[in-house]
Design a protein around this motif. Structure first.
Motif, PDB file in Angstrom:
ATOM      1  N   SER A   1      17.239  14.748 -15.460  1.00  0.00           N
ATOM      2  CA  SER A   1      18.065  14.477 -16.493  1.00  0.00           C
ATOM      3  C   SER A   1      19.286  16.044 -16.733  1.00  0.00           C
ATOM      4  O   SER A   1      19.897  15.489 -16.982  1.00  0.00           O
ATOM      5  CB  SER A   1      16.846  14.441 -17.775  1.00  0.00           C
ATOM      6  N   SER A   2      18.500  16.715 -15.709  1.00  0.00           N
ATOM      7  CA  SER A   2      19.728  17.858 -15.993  1.00  0.00           C
ATOM      8  C   SER A   2      20.276  17.537 -14.453  1.00  0.00           C
ATOM      9  O   SER A   2      21.360  18.548 -13.931  1.00  0.00           O
ATOM     10  CB  SER A   2      18.996  18.605 -15.550  1.00  0.00           C
ATOM     11  N   ILE A   3      20.892  16.240 -13.527  1.00  0.00           N
ATOM     12  CA  ILE A   3      21.830  16.219 -12.996  1.00  0.00           C
ATOM     13  C   ILE A   3      20.650  16.944 -11.546  1.00  0.00           C
ATOM     14  O   ILE A   3      22.276  17.453 -10.613  1.00  0.00           O
ATOM     15  CB  ILE A   3      22.955  15.985 -13.219  1.00  0.00           C
ATOM     16  N   LYS A   4      20.095  17.520 -11.491  1.00  0.00           N
ATOM     17  CA  LYS A   4      19.843  17.619 -10.270  1.00  0.00           C
ATOM     18  C   LYS A   4      18.815  16.933  -9.430  1.00  0.00           C
ATOM     19  O   LYS A   4      17.751  15.945 -10.017  1.00  0.00           O
ATOM     20  CB  LYS A   4      18.381  18.811 -10.463  1.00  0.00           C
ATOM     21  N   ALA A   5      19.133  16.922  -8.112  1.00  0.00           N
ATOM     22  CA  ALA A   5      18.505  16.421  -7.534  1.00  0.00           C
ATOM     23  C   ALA A   5      17.281  16.187  -7.437  1.00  0.00           C
ATOM     24  O   ALA A   5      16.339  17.189  -7.317  1.00  0.00           O
ATOM     25  CB  ALA A   5      19.091  15.702  -5.791  1.00  0.00           C
ATOM     26  N   THR A   6      16.086  15.089  -6.860  1.00  0.00           N
ATOM     27  CA  THR A   6      14.775  15.000  -6.841  1.00  0.00           C
ATOM     28  C   THR A   6      14.155  14.955  -5.780  1.00  0.00           C
ATOM     29  O   THR A   6      14.581  14.214  -4.962  1.00  0.00           O
ATOM     30  CB  THR A   6      13.734  14.295  -8.110  1.00  0.00           C
ATOM     31  N   SER A   7      13.299  15.152  -4.760  1.00  0.00           N
ATOM     32  CA  SER A   7      13.258  15.110  -3.575  1.00  0.00           C
ATOM     33  C   SER A   7      11.164  14.773  -3.593  1.00  0.00           C
ATOM     34  O   SER A   7      10.638  15.206  -3.605  1.00  0.00           O
ATOM     35  CB  SER A   7      13.142  16.323  -2.694  1.00  0.00           C
ATOM     36  N   ARG A   8      11.248  12.748  -4.069  1.00  0.00           N
ATOM     37  CA  ARG A   8      10.363  12.645  -4.256  1.00  0.00           C
ATOM     38  C   ARG A   8       9.775  11.441  -3.212  1.00  0.00           C
ATOM     39  O   ARG A   8      10.973  10.465  -4.004  1.00  0.00           O
ATOM     40  CB  ARG A   8       9.354  12.775  -5.815  1.00  0.00           C
ATOM     41  N   LEU A   9       9.286  10.318  -3.182  1.00  0.00           N
ATOM     42  CA  LEU A   9       9.100   9.113  -3.044  1.00  0.00           C
ATOM     43  C   LEU A   9       7.139   9.126  -4.725  1.00  0.00           C
ATOM     44  O   LEU A   9       6.472   9.558  -3.664  1.00  0.00           O
ATOM     45  CB  LEU A   9       8.267   8.539  -1.850  1.00  0.00           C
ATOM     46  N   GLN A  10       8.097   8.273  -5.488  1.00  0.00           N
ATOM     47  CA  GLN A  10       6.602   7.663  -6.480  1.00  0.00           C
ATOM     48  C   GLN A  10       6.183   5.974  -5.831  1.00  0.00           C
ATOM     49  O   GLN A  10       7.491   5.298  -5.697  1.00  0.00           O
ATOM     50  CB  GLN A  10       7.183   7.970  -7.879  1.00  0.00           C
ATOM     51  N   LYS A  11       5.263   5.792  -6.506  1.00  0.00           N
ATOM     52  CA  LYS A  11       4.688   4.445  -6.152  1.00  0.00           C
ATOM     53  C   LYS A  11       4.195   4.275  -8.260  1.00  0.00           C
ATOM     54  O   LYS A  11       3.574   5.173  -8.479  1.00  0.00           O
ATOM     55  CB  LYS A  11       3.687   4.548  -5.549  1.00  0.00           C
ATOM     56  N   PHE A  12       5.282   3.439  -8.706  1.00  0.00           N
ATOM     57  CA  PHE A  12       4.554   2.370 -10.169  1.00  0.00           C
ATOM     58  C   PHE A  12       3.788   1.428  -9.605  1.00  0.00           C
ATOM     59  O   PHE A  12       4.160   0.708  -9.192  1.00  0.00           O
ATOM     60  CB  PHE A  12       5.956   2.191 -10.802  1.00  0.00           C
TER      61      PHE A  12
ATOM     62  N   SER B   1      18.863  12.925  -2.334  1.00  0.00           N
ATOM     63  CA  SER B   1      20.348  12.325  -2.785  1.00  0.00           C
ATOM     64  C   SER B   1      19.915  10.989  -3.553  1.00  0.00           C
ATOM     65  O   SER B   1      18.864  10.933  -4.178  1.00  0.00           O
ATOM     66  CB  SER B   1      20.552  12.108  -1.139  1.00  0.00           C
ATOM     67  N   GLY B   2      20.895  10.375  -4.461  1.00  0.00           N
ATOM     68  CA  GLY B   2      21.290   9.447  -5.131  1.00  0.00           C
ATOM     69  C   GLY B   2      22.060   8.341  -4.019  1.00  0.00           C
ATOM     70  O   GLY B   2      22.818   8.522  -3.480  1.00  0.00           O
ATOM     71  N   TYR B   3      22.423   7.334  -5.754  1.00  0.00           N
ATOM     72  CA  TYR B   3      22.789   6.094  -4.969  1.00  0.00           C
ATOM     73  C   TYR B   3      22.777   5.511  -3.311  1.00  0.00           C
ATOM     74  O   TYR B   3      23.481   5.075  -2.565  1.00  0.00           O
ATOM     75  CB  TYR B   3      24.354   6.475  -4.659  1.00  0.00           C
ATOM     76  N   HIS B   4      21.732   5.742  -2.231  1.00  0.00           N
ATOM     77  CA  HIS B   4      20.998   4.724  -1.876  1.00  0.00           C
ATOM     78  C   HIS B   4      19.885   3.492  -1.644  1.00  0.00           C
ATOM     79  O   HIS B   4      19.558   3.610  -3.067  1.00  0.00           O
ATOM     80  CB  HIS B   4      20.370   5.746  -1.446  1.00  0.00           C
ATOM     81  N   SER B   5      20.398   3.355  -0.848  1.00  0.00           N
ATOM     82  CA  SER B   5      19.016   1.436  -0.948  1.00  0.00           C
ATOM     83  C   SER B   5      17.676   2.024  -0.589  1.00  0.00           C
ATOM     84  O   SER B   5      17.502   2.719   0.387  1.00  0.00           O
ATOM     85  CB  SER B   5      20.353   0.802  -0.352  1.00  0.00           C
ATOM     86  N   GLY B   6      16.773   1.033  -1.011  1.00  0.00           N
ATOM     87  CA  GLY B   6      15.457   0.660  -0.296  1.00  0.00           C
ATOM     88  C   GLY B   6      15.402  -0.696  -0.209  1.00  0.00           C
ATOM     89  O   GLY B   6      15.870  -1.415  -1.114  1.00  0.00           O
ATOM     90  N   VAL B   7      14.244  -1.128   1.147  1.00  0.00           N
ATOM     91  CA  VAL B   7      14.569  -2.216   1.147  1.00  0.00           C
ATOM     92  C   VAL B   7      13.100  -3.079   1.683  1.00  0.00           C
ATOM     93  O   VAL B   7      13.325  -1.687   2.472  1.00  0.00           O
ATOM     94  CB  VAL B   7      14.885  -3.394   1.879  1.00  0.00           C
ATOM     95  N   PHE B   8      12.284  -3.587   1.741  1.00  0.00           N
ATOM     96  CA  PHE B   8      10.748  -3.610   2.150  1.00  0.00           C
ATOM     97  C   PHE B   8      11.127  -4.914   3.455  1.00  0.00           C
ATOM     98  O   PHE B   8      12.130  -5.988   2.709  1.00  0.00           O
ATOM     99  CB  PHE B   8       9.413  -4.464   1.691  1.00  0.00           C
ATOM    100  N   HIS B   9      11.153  -4.457   4.852  1.00  0.00           N
ATOM    101  CA  HIS B   9      10.923  -5.710   5.583  1.00  0.00           C
ATOM    102  C   HIS B   9       9.530  -4.874   7.242  1.00  0.00           C
ATOM    103  O   HIS B   9       9.387  -4.042   7.315  1.00  0.00           O
ATOM    104  CB  HIS B   9      12.552  -4.985   6.854  1.00  0.00           C
ATOM    105  N   ASP B  10       9.306  -6.033   7.025  1.00  0.00           N
ATOM    106  CA  ASP B  10       7.945  -6.262   7.892  1.00  0.00           C
ATOM    107  C   ASP B  10       7.199  -4.938   7.688  1.00  0.00           C
ATOM    108  O   ASP B  10       6.556  -4.764   9.012  1.00  0.00           O
ATOM    109  CB  ASP B  10       8.563  -5.896   9.483  1.00  0.00           C
ATOM    110  N   GLY B  11       6.403  -5.300   6.490  1.00  0.00           N
ATOM    111  CA  GLY B  11       5.256  -3.654   6.078  1.00  0.00           C
ATOM    112  C   GLY B  11       5.339  -2.982   5.577  1.00  0.00           C
ATOM    113  O   GLY B  11       5.028  -2.110   4.890  1.00  0.00           O
TER     114      GLY B  11
END
Length: 87
Positions: free
Chosen positions: A22-33, A54-64
């Motif tokens: 919320s303070s426009i600072k990049a976070t470096s983490r991977l979280q699972k909900f 970083s931000g504005y990137h993409s993610g996709v699951f492929h082949d597990g």
């Protein structure tokens, strides 16, 4: 992370990478909900720590595997890379 995150769904869980807080600072983490039974509540778990934020990137699951591709950070140079995560 609040916005500009990358995400992917796998086996009913949502994976969220980096983004900005919320303070426009990049976070470096991977979280699972993992949603709770009946869609009410749920749990958030910290997963592997990525090697850059970083931000504005993409993610996709492929082949597990979950693939993330670098986005951008308006305030700093962002290297070009892809991350692969195996849940």
């Amino acid at each position: 992370p609040v916005w500009a995150v990358a995400g992917g769904v796998h086996n009913g869980a949502l994976y969220v990478l980096n983004g900005w807080d919320s303070s426009i600072k990049a976070t470096s983490r991977l979280q699972k909900f993992s949603p709770g039974v009946g869609g009410t509540g749920g749990t958030i778990n910290q997963m592997a720590t990525p090697d850059n934020a970083s931000g504005y990137h993409s993610g996709v699951f492929h082949d597990g595997k979950l693939w993330f591709f670098t986005g951008r950070d308006s305030y700093a140079a962002v290297p070009k890379y892809a991350l692969r995560y195996s849940p």
